[in-house]
Design a protein around this motif. Structure first.
Motif, mmCIF file in Angstrom:
data_model
loop_
_atom_site.group_PDB
_atom_site.id
_atom_site.type_symbol
_atom_site.label_atom_id
_atom_site.label_comp_id
_atom_site.label_asym_id
_atom_site.label_seq_id
_atom_site.Cartn_x
_atom_site.Cartn_y
_atom_site.Cartn_z
ATOM 1 N N VAL A 1 57.764 61.207 -19.559
ATOM 2 C CA VAL A 1 56.577 60.746 -18.841
ATOM 3 C C VAL A 1 56.935 59.616 -17.889
ATOM 4 C CG1 VAL A 1 54.319 59.710 -19.093
ATOM 5 C CG2 VAL A 1 55.040 61.503 -20.646
ATOM 6 N N GLU B 1 56.647 59.555 -13.870
ATOM 7 C CA GLU B 1 55.868 58.550 -13.147
ATOM 8 C C GLU B 1 56.719 57.839 -12.101
ATOM 9 O OE1 GLU B 1 52.424 57.104 -16.208
ATOM 10 O OE2 GLU B 1 54.457 56.413 -16.547
ATOM 11 N N LEU C 1 55.186 48.794 -10.735
ATOM 12 C CA LEU C 1 54.239 49.903 -10.804
ATOM 13 C C LEU C 1 54.300 50.562 -12.170
ATOM 14 C CD1 LEU C 1 54.839 51.532 -7.338
ATOM 15 C CD2 LEU C 1 52.639 50.721 -8.178
ATOM 16 N N ILE C 2 55.478 50.869 -12.599
ATOM 17 C CA ILE C 2 55.675 51.519 -13.884
ATOM 18 C C ILE C 2 56.573 50.610 -14.702
ATOM 19 C CG2 ILE C 2 56.381 53.650 -15.021
ATOM 20 C CD1 ILE C 2 54.402 54.169 -12.793
ATOM 21 N N GLY D 1 46.608 51.307 -27.169
ATOM 22 C CA GLY D 1 46.243 52.419 -26.306
ATOM 23 C C GLY D 1 46.443 52.107 -24.826
ATOM 24 N N SER D 2 47.117 51.019 -24.520
ATOM 25 C CA SER D 2 47.378 50.729 -23.107
ATOM 26 C C SER D 2 48.614 51.522 -22.649
ATOM 27 C CB SER D 2 47.596 49.234 -22.896
ATOM 28 O OG SER D 2 48.758 48.829 -23.585
ATOM 29 N N THR D 3 48.967 51.435 -21.407
ATOM 30 C CA THR D 3 50.028 52.285 -20.877
ATOM 31 C C THR D 3 51.100 51.463 -20.189
ATOM 32 O OG1 THR D 3 49.016 52.503 -18.730
ATOM 33 C CG2 THR D 3 48.362 54.093 -20.404
ATOM 34 N N ASN D 4 52.119 52.173 -19.800
ATOM 35 C CA ASN D 4 53.197 51.538 -19.055
ATOM 36 C C ASN D 4 52.850 51.350 -17.586
ATOM 37 O OD1 ASN D 4 54.948 51.236 -21.150
ATOM 38 N ND2 ASN D 4 55.909 53.252 -20.860
ATOM 39 N N VAL D 5 51.747 51.965 -17.180
ATOM 40 C CA VAL D 5 51.415 51.906 -15.762
ATOM 41 C C VAL D 5 50.791 50.555 -15.458
ATOM 42 C CG1 VAL D 5 50.098 52.965 -13.931
ATOM 43 C CG2 VAL D 5 51.008 54.356 -15.782
ATOM 44 N N GLY D 6 51.336 49.901 -14.486
ATOM 45 C CA GLY D 6 50.752 48.630 -14.069
ATOM 46 C C GLY D 6 49.387 48.887 -13.459
ATOM 47 N N ASP D 7 48.405 48.110 -13.844
ATOM 48 C CA ASP D 7 47.092 48.393 -13.264
ATOM 49 C C ASP D 7 46.847 47.557 -12.016
ATOM 50 O OD1 ASP D 7 47.025 46.144 -14.693
ATOM 51 O OD2 ASP D 7 45.337 46.673 -15.990
#
Lengths: 879, 372
Positions: free
Chosen positions: B61, B65, B87-88, B103-109
């Motif tokens: 994943v 990304e 970004l990632i 439940g958060s992600t590696n994607v920078g918000d």
């Protein structure tokens, strides 16, 4: 990701997950949509709402993600819904979204070009070129370039100095990849004058120091293109040349794959402007662990850069390479030494001695390759290095490759006179003739024929052997044909054969594998692309309409010397000297009948058809009845007594007697008019009831190429029963076809009433030329040379002339006495004559004093003329 | 980063991106791009220390990304690892645990601030407690030496790699004692080219972390000092099945520095069956299958030169080999830039603190070959 499994069945479930806040999940759902929307177009519409919503999300990342995914969903139904969100995103406040939207326009255009145009996206995209953010500018340029590429006609990228200025500003600020888009776009622009070109060059030069080699090559492309417009006298031109060298050299320190691309491009640049890298020879020296494709390319460039100044270094290197392990590379290196010798004349000697050193190594493939290139060196510098032949001959036995064998055979044949045992050498090859490759067979055939022409005495058997091998035992049509050609050439006329086979060969050109200039100019416009690696224009390997826009270098401005312009070397077609009439096959009759004969042109009117003499048959035998008697007289030299012709043209013979009775002409060939040239005297009698006008004449092709040298001049109309006499000058440059009998001539005369056909036999001596005297040695050699079966003997009766009288009489008709001797009371006259087409006839005339008949022996390569020569002798002597 | 481990990966990447070559696109771009893809993925401080097949499988994943950020519609977008990392976010064990729980992600918000600014290579708001800037001047010497020991061609490929960990937006200038040496340079985009053209000073706002400031090339036309020499005596005798082999390595122009990490490798001709050699120091191996001789010498002691002597057993009856073996040399010299390049001073503007500065020099053998 799915290991190849179709998971489209999950479509509804996945779409349900779309409205998540988790960005990572959202990305994956979008990825799923991109893959499966096409298989479930109806379901995909369910996703549209989410897209539209996401495009208004406060987070620019999500807006950009939505607009980027939208472009990747290739479903027509959906695209319509996406226009509005896209329009909004193109005007988004965040540059990240704008740049993503710019790319999306290109994607959409690929799906539905009409829609993009209707919606006015292209104009919006053009506006983005003026955007404040350089990244947006770069992406807009990239998108426009892609669209323009698929629609070559549209002038989307209509650049003007203002927009160029904007691009140049953005160039300094955007990322490396953006710089490439902008540079590629700049390369398509044509500056209006050299000042503008220079200012663009000045702003592009800093890109040459970029770490990204793609940026460097794109910058090189722009500079190479615009340099074309700069005058060579400018200081700036010199500066630019200097600046171009270091970045190109630096490219060679990258990974081998990149090195290869760089080398292929450098190869083009070196051909276009060798001055850029002329001092950088050393960087192209080969490292032993370079990959082979890099090695070969470096070698090629080394040779292109070789000059008198650096040839010593280059040769030392090449010699070193010739001892490496890799056979392919070694061969190339040896070949390169030969190319150096041909390119740099001053070095030829050194190259030859290097090659000799290599031959001494006795390494099989090195020796073979060396022999192949030495052959080329001989072609370039004839009569200079023949001293090495002895060394070459020593290695004869080790040659097993066809190319090397063929080269060696060529050398032996070419220099047969200097190689004592040339015949033995060639004979040794002949043993396995049928096992050789075609290349070797052909070469062997030629070499033996050469040998025969040089040493006719000892090699007669050999040549007959090879000719029969080539013509009778071979299945290869090339070989057979070549064999037949030589055979005929030799049997017809050894002198002509000598001229043909041993003709001086044109020198080979310096560089054989240069790219053709127009292609080179086009390829320069594609530096850094696949075309520059293939060395082929994109149209040669890109399918469909994409990318086949033809690019060309800008023309030089008027201020610069026009001779430098690449456009000034058009290869025009050879000046049109095609015959006006090209009859179709089997249409000769039609030609003779329907040709508007007009005033015949001075060239051969019935030039190129290869039709057999079908015309005669097609006339349905009518021709035979048409044939009357016509006579030729040709008294070429000044000394000819005027009475010569009279007895021959024995009165007027009706040429034909048409049963239709429309009209009749009579013709005859009477006395000579012009001195030293052949002419035909015609007597035309109108036996019809009508007045005849508009005369024209045409000859069919004939054995000696006789043709009218001027139009038929009948000045006044010919009234019934009137007769005119006309002398028609002839030439022998017409087209040739063997007739039966040999001296048969078919003539067509046309007038206002009809076309009339004649056929006539002409005496051969009109064709004897003035330079028909052979020297004694030559006579002897040729006499021996011609096989005995070609000899013909004739008796001339009732000819009470002595040797002197006969000799002088014959001489006036261009039969020359070469030698005279007296054997057992008989006078032997050895005589030679030459026909207009170059055939020599040798004669021995034996006259016995007191005996009214004499014996004539004729020898000629073309025995079929003997009979006619005999008739000519008889006519002349009895006159 | 190790080249060997990255190789299979690189090939894969090539395959992955070759479909991207549409029509007549820019090849160099493709090559350059495919060469730059692995860089962010496998370098130590970036995503995954080592880039191997299992790593990619585990992190599919993240790889997706990252690639998505790097490329859109076949256009390469961003390859700066700094930006990509914002970004990632690179996966770490801690982050994986946190993600699983929260439940958060590696994607920078957040959108990376640097990407669209005038300094796309640097993010804003960088903070360090120890402010430090290290520069490594590394030179690789490529040379071909002929039989007699004279130089056929020699050139130096140099790079200055930097590791800059400075707070805020520092503006650095780096000046050289002898900038004339650098006539063929390629810069990181951060370097102000105009300033270099006019004053021969490197002026730049550095990216955060590791980056290559510049690479340069000292061409064959300048005289390049050759730090080592190799004396060799290799003879294949025609008739007998024994050949003699002897090589000695010694220092030449080293400016008083020690040569270390010396390895000698040579591809012997096919006719050599085995070699019976004794080294005066170090260890040697000969692989009779690949015919590769390698000798790990170590340091060169100028008083006692290392040598390798012995005999070769040749294939009986076979003629003398056509080709001579080429000797390949590897070595390292610390604290020396063989071109003579020296940094004069490093100044920082724009920020108030006093950074810690360090400069290291090193010379290595690149493709260093001795013909015999």
């Amino acid at each position: 990701m799915t290991v190849g499994k179709d998971v489209s069945a999950l479509f509804p479930d996945v779409v349900n997950c779309m409205q998540t806040d988790n960005l990572e999940l959202k990305k994956l759902v979008y990825l799923y949509l991109m893959n499966y929307a096409k298989s479930q177009p109806d379901m995909a519409i369910m996703a549209v709402n989410t897209f539209v919503k996401d495009c208004e999300d406060p987070n620019p990342l999500i807006r950009a993600l939505a607009v980027r995914t939208m472009g990747c969903i290739r479903v027509d139904k959906i695209t319509e819904y996406l226009c509005e969100p896209l329009r909004k995103c193109l005007k988004d406040e965040d540059p990240y979204v704008r740049k993503t939207a710019a790319v999306c326009v290109a994607k959409l255009h690929d799906i539905n070009a009409q829609l993009v145009e209707d919606q006015g996206f292209l104009d919006t995209l053009k506006d983005l070129i003026s955007d404040s953010n350089p990244m947006v500018v770069a992406n807009a340029v990239a998108a426009l370039s892609e669209i323009a590429e698929s629609h070559p006609s549209s002038n989307l990228l209509d650049l003007n100095p203002q927009s160029i200025n904007k691009l140049l500003t953005a160039l300094n600020e955007c990322t490396e990849w953006g710089q490439i888009f902008i540079l590629d776009c700049l390369a398509n622009y044509t500056p209006k004058d050299d000042r503008e070109a220079q200012s663009i060059c000045e702003r592009v030069t800093p890109r040459l120091s970029h770490a990204n080699s793609a940026v460097v090559l794109s910058a090189v492309k722009v500079l190479m293109k615009f340099m074309e417009m700069l005058s060579k006298d400018l200081d700036y031109y010199g500066t630019l040349l200097k600046k171009l060298a270091p970045p190109l050299v630096t490219l060679l320190s990258a990974e081998p794959e990149l090195q290869y691309v760089a080398l292929r491009n450098i190869n083009l640049i070196v051909q276009k402007r060798p001055e850029i890298l002329k001092h950088e020879m050393k960087v192209f020296f080969v490292k032993y662990n370079d990959p082979i494709y890099v090695k070969l390319e470096k070698l090629d460039i080394m040779i292109r850069l070789a000059s008198q100044a650096n040839i010593a270094q280059v040769l030392a290197e090449l010699k070193e390479y010739a001892t490496e392990v890799d056979v392919d590379f070694v061969r190339k290196a040896v070949r390169a030494i030969g190319r150096c010798a041909i390119k740099v004349e001053q070095s030829a000697e050194r190259c030859v001695s290097t090659l000799l050193d290599l031959i001494q190594t006795k390494v099989n493939y090195v020796v073979q390759e060396a022999i192949v290139v030495i052959k080329d060196i001989f072609r370039k510098y004839p009569n200079k290095y023949e001293s090495v032949i002895a060394t070459l001959c020593e290695n004869l036995d080790s040659l097993d490759e066809p190319e090397a064998r063929a080269a060696m055979i060529w050398i032996v044949g070419e220099y047969a006179e200097r190689i004592d045992n040339a015949d033995e050498l060639l004979e040794s090859f002949l043993e396995g003739f049928h096992d050789e490759s075609t290349q070797v067979q052909l070469q062997l055939l030629t070499a033996i024929v050469k040998l025969f022409l040089k040493k006719p005495t000892e090699t007669q058997e050999l040549v007959q052997q090879v000719l029969s091998l080539a013509t009778q035992d071979s299945d290869n049509p090339d070989l057979r044909d070549r064999g037949y050609i030589y055979w005929r050439l030799l049997s017809t006329d050894p002198v002509a054969a000598k001229e043909v086979v041993l003709a001086e060969k044109p020198l080979i050109s310096e560089e054989t594998d240069l790219i053709e200039p127009t292609l080179l100019d086009e390829l320069i416009c594609y530096i850094g692309t696949l075309a520059s690696v293939y060395h082929k224009p994109p149209s040669a390997f890109v399918e469909g309409g994409r990318g086949v826009v033809h690019k060309s270098l800008p023309p030089r401005t008027a201020s610069s010397e026009s001779a430098e312009s690449p456009e000034t070397a058009p290869t025009g077609a050879p000046p049109g000297e095609q015959p006006d009439v090209i009859p179709a096959q089997g249409d000769l009759l039609g030609d003779l009948l329907n040709l508007d004969l007009g005033p015949p042109v001075s060239g051969p009117p019935l030039a190129t058809s290869s039709v057999q003499m079908g015309a005669v048959d097609l006339l349905g035998g009518g021709l035979d009845s048409l044939i009357g008697g016509t006579n030729f007289v040709a008294p070429p030299t000044a000394a000819v007594p005027a009475n010569l012709g009279a007895p021959i043209g024995s009165g007027l013979n009706d040429l034909f007697d048409l049963t239709s009775g429309v009209g009749t002409l009579s013709g005859s060939y009477v006395a000579p008019k012009a001195v030293g040239s052949i002419s035909m005297d015609l007597q035309l009698t109108n036996k019809a009831l009508q007045v005849m006008t508009d005369f024209a004449i045409q000859f069919n092709r004939n054995s000696f190429g006789l043709a009218p040298a001027a139009p038929l001049q009948v000045h006044a109309p010919l009234s019934p029963n009137q007769t005119v006499e006309i002398s028609l000058p002839l030439s022998t440059v017409g087209s040739v076809m063997k007739m039966e009998p040999l001296n048969n001539l078919q003539v067509a005369v046309k007038n206002n009433i009809d076309v009339f056909y004649f056929s006539t036999l002409y005496p051969l001596h009109i064709l004897f030329v003035e330079d028909g005297k052979m020297d004694r040695q030559m006579f002897l050699a040729t006499w021996k040379d011609i096989p005995n079966e070609n000899e013909a003997q004739f008796q001339i009766r009732d000819c009470p002339l002595n040797a002197e009288a006969a000799s002088s009489k014959l001489q006036s008709s261009n039969i020359f006495t070469v030698a005279k001797r007296n054997v057992e009371g008989q006078d032997m006259l050895y005589q030679s004559l030459k026909l207009t087409n170059g055939i020599w006839v040798l004669a021995e005339l034996r006259i016995q004093p007191g005996n009214p008949s004499c014996t004539l022996s004729l020898k000629c390569r073309a025995p079929e003329v003997s009979q006619h020569v005999y008739q000519a002798y008889e006519t002349i002597l009895k006159n | 980063m190790s080249r060997t481990t990255s190789l299979p990966k690189r090939i894969k990447i090539h395959f992955m991106f070759f479909p991207a070559i549409l029509s007549d696109s820019t090849t160099v771009l493709e090559f350059q791009f495919s060469c730059s893809i692995p860089a962010p993925l496998h370098s130590e401080n970036d995503y995954f220390g080592v880039c191997s097949e299992p790593v990619i499988k585990d992190n599919v994943v993240v790889v997706y990304e990252v690639l998505e950020e790097m490329l859109d519609n076949g256009f390469p977008l961003a390859t700066e690892s700094n930006i990509l990392k914002e970004l990632i976010k690179p996966p770490t064990i801690l982050r994986t645990v946190v993600n699983t729980i929260t439940g958060s992600t590696n994607v920078g918000d957040q959108l990376p601030t640097g990407q669209l600014s005038v300094v796309p290579w640097r993010r804003t708001g960088v903070k360090y407690t120890n402010n430090e800037a290290y520069f490594d001047v590394i030179e690789e010497i490529d040379a071909i030496i002929d039989k007699s020991g004279s130089t056929i061609t020699a050139e130096i490929q140099g790079v200055i790699d930097a590791c800059v960990k400075l707070t805020g937006m520092p503006d650095l200038t780096l000046s050289f004692m002898n900038p004339r040496l650098l006539d063929d340079v390629s810069f990181h985009p951060c370097v102000r080219f105009k300033r270099w053209e006019s004053e021969r000073i490197l002026s730049f706002i550095p990216p955060d972390g590791n980056f290559r400031l510049l690479s340069y090339h000292v061409s064959a036309q300048n005289l390049v000092a050759i730090p080592v020499y190799v004396k060799h005596n290799i003879s294949f005798r025609d008739s007998s099945s024994l050949g003699r082999f002897e090589i000695t390595v010694g220092p030449k122009q080293t400016m008083g520095k020690t040569i270390e990490g010396v390895t000698v490798t040579s591809q012997m001709p096919k006719g050599v069956l085995n070699m019976n050699l004794t080294p005066s120091q170090g260890t040697h191996t000969f692989d009779p299958v690949t015919k590769m001789l390698s000798w790990d010498v170590g340091k060169i002691n100028p008083q006692k030169l290392p040598s390798l002597k012995g005999t070769m057993s040749l294939q009986a009856g076979a003629s003398k080999p056509d080709e001579n073996p080429t000797i390949n040399l590897q070595f390292k010299i610390q604290q020396l830039a063989i071109s003579g390049l020296k940094v004069n001073r490093l100044d920082m503007y724009g920020e108030k603190y006093k950074p810690f500065k360090g400069i290291k020099y090193m010379t290595k053998a690149g493709k260093f070959q001795v013909r015999t």
